[in-house]
Motif scaffolding. Structure first.
Motif, PDB file in Angstrom:
ATOM      1  N   TYR A   9       0.835  -1.203   0.000  1.00  0.00           N
ATOM      2  CA  TYR A   9       0.000   0.000   0.000  1.00  0.00           C
ATOM      3  C   TYR A   9       0.873   1.257   0.000  1.00  0.00           C
ATOM      4  O   TYR A   9       0.630   2.191  -0.761  1.00  0.00           O
ATOM      5  CB  TYR A   9      -0.915   0.031   1.223  1.00  0.00           C
ATOM      6  N   LEU A  12       2.513   1.736  -3.327  1.00  0.00           N
ATOM      7  CA  LEU A  12       1.531   2.161  -4.322  1.00  0.00           C
ATOM      8  C   LEU A  12       1.285   3.666  -4.216  1.00  0.00           C
ATOM      9  O   LEU A  12       1.277   4.370  -5.232  1.00  0.00           O
ATOM     10  CB  LEU A  12       0.218   1.389  -4.143  1.00  0.00           C
ATOM     11  N   ARG A  43      -5.924  -2.725 -14.660  1.00  0.00           N
ATOM     12  CA  ARG A  43      -6.685  -2.432 -13.451  1.00  0.00           C
ATOM     13  C   ARG A  43      -6.953  -0.936 -13.351  1.00  0.00           C
ATOM     14  O   ARG A  43      -6.418  -0.140 -14.099  1.00  0.00           O
ATOM     15  CB  ARG A  43      -5.895  -2.857 -12.204  1.00  0.00           C
ATOM     16  N   ARG A  44      -7.812  -0.572 -12.387  1.00  0.00           N
ATOM     17  CA  ARG A  44      -8.074   0.838 -12.133  1.00  0.00           C
ATOM     18  C   ARG A  44      -7.896   1.116 -10.648  1.00  0.00           C
ATOM     19  O   ARG A  44      -8.203   0.257  -9.808  1.00  0.00           O
ATOM     20  CB  ARG A  44      -9.498   1.213 -12.570  1.00  0.00           C
ATOM     21  N   VAL A  45      -7.398   2.317 -10.341  1.00  0.00           N
ATOM     22  CA  VAL A  45      -7.300   2.768  -8.963  1.00  0.00           C
ATOM     23  C   VAL A  45      -8.151   4.022  -8.812  1.00  0.00           C
ATOM     24  O   VAL A  45      -8.327   4.781  -9.774  1.00  0.00           O
ATOM     25  CB  VAL A  45      -5.847   3.039  -8.518  1.00  0.00           C
ATOM     26  N   SER A  62      -8.438   2.994  -3.580  1.00  0.00           N
ATOM     27  CA  SER A  62      -9.098   1.720  -3.862  1.00  0.00           C
ATOM     28  C   SER A  62      -8.612   1.144  -5.185  1.00  0.00           C
ATOM     29  O   SER A  62      -8.250   1.879  -6.095  1.00  0.00           O
ATOM     30  CB  SER A  62     -10.613   1.912  -3.968  1.00  0.00           C
ATOM     31  N   ILE A  63      -8.668  -0.168  -5.269  1.00  0.00           N
ATOM     32  CA  ILE A  63      -8.494  -0.873  -6.542  1.00  0.00           C
ATOM     33  C   ILE A  63      -9.899  -1.297  -6.938  1.00  0.00           C
ATOM     34  O   ILE A  63     -10.610  -1.921  -6.141  1.00  0.00           O
ATOM     35  CB  ILE A  63      -7.557  -2.083  -6.389  1.00  0.00           C
ATOM     36  N   ASP A  65     -12.815  -2.677 -10.102  1.00  0.00           N
ATOM     37  CA  ASP A  65     -12.967  -3.408 -11.361  1.00  0.00           C
ATOM     38  C   ASP A  65     -13.693  -2.534 -12.384  1.00  0.00           C
ATOM     39  O   ASP A  65     -14.015  -1.371 -12.119  1.00  0.00           O
ATOM     40  CB  ASP A  65     -13.658  -4.757 -11.149  1.00  0.00           C
ATOM     41  N   THR A  70     -15.346  -2.104  -5.738  1.00  0.00           N
ATOM     42  CA  THR A  70     -14.076  -2.085  -5.014  1.00  0.00           C
ATOM     43  C   THR A  70     -13.583  -3.502  -4.750  1.00  0.00           C
ATOM     44  O   THR A  70     -14.314  -4.326  -4.186  1.00  0.00           O
ATOM     45  CB  THR A  70     -14.231  -1.323  -3.683  1.00  0.00           C
ATOM     46  N   ASP A  72     -10.224  -3.884  -3.445  1.00  0.00           N
ATOM     47  CA  ASP A  72      -9.375  -3.688  -2.271  1.00  0.00           C
ATOM     48  C   ASP A  72      -9.327  -2.192  -2.005  1.00  0.00           C
ATOM     49  O   ASP A  72      -9.418  -1.392  -2.939  1.00  0.00           O
ATOM     50  CB  ASP A  72      -7.972  -4.242  -2.533  1.00  0.00           C
ATOM     51  N   SER A  73      -9.180  -1.817  -0.748  1.00  0.00           N
ATOM     52  CA  SER A  73      -9.031  -0.401  -0.433  1.00  0.00           C
ATOM     53  C   SER A  73      -8.306  -0.239   0.891  1.00  0.00           C
ATOM     54  O   SER A  73      -8.273  -1.163   1.710  1.00  0.00           O
ATOM     55  CB  SER A  73     -10.388   0.307  -0.391  1.00  0.00           C
TER      56      SER A  73
END
Length: 141
Positions: A9, A12, A43-45, A62-63, A65, A70, A72-73
């Motif tokens: 994290y 990132l 992917r998107r953040v 957050s990650i 789709d 969401t 993951d966050s």
């Protein structure tokens, strides 16, 4: 040795900050506003602020789709025991808040609009001098 999730994290956040600063990530604002999304590979953040009580808002990364669900966050609070490797930031709240501010200015076009106005006023690219800062002993707290 594998990195922990919290280490990932932190990394990132630092990479997104570095790449956003270098204009290497294209952010867009979502329809609801206040949430900004960037496509990274397949992917998107997303980044946004969220009030969860009194005081400052949490900064949420957050990650998501393709349907904006969401996966993951995490928030700056998850990184409270860590110190950023980015110079000038003493904690992840400061770093993530600045990242959100920069992302918002780029995604909304505010930075481009400001640059265009300065150009229209006759300023050349890179001509804007840095602001003068008060001496440290004159700062009010």
């Amino acid at each position: 040795m594998t990195a922990s999730t919290v280490d990932k994290y932190a990394f990132l956040v630092e990479k997104l900050y570095e790449l956003t600063l270098g204009s290497k990530v294209e952010w867009s604002v979502t329809e609801a506003g206040g949430r900004y999304v960037a496509k990274i590979g397949n992917r998107r953040v997303a980044i946004e602020s969220e009030y969860r009580g009194n005081g400052d808002p949490d900064i949420v990364l957050s990650i998501v789709d393709d349907s904006d669900k969401t996966i993951d966050s995490f928030t700056d609070v998850d990184l409270v025991d860590s110190i950023p490797r980015v110079e000038g930031y003493k904690n992840y709240y400061m770093l993530m808040s600045d990242l959100l501010r920069r992302v918002a200015r780029r995604a909304t076009g505010a930075e481009d609009a400001l640059d265009a106005i300065l150009t229209d006023l006759g300023a050349e690219q890179g001509e804007v001098p840095p602001r003068r800062l008060k001496p440290r002993d004159a700062l009010e707290f």
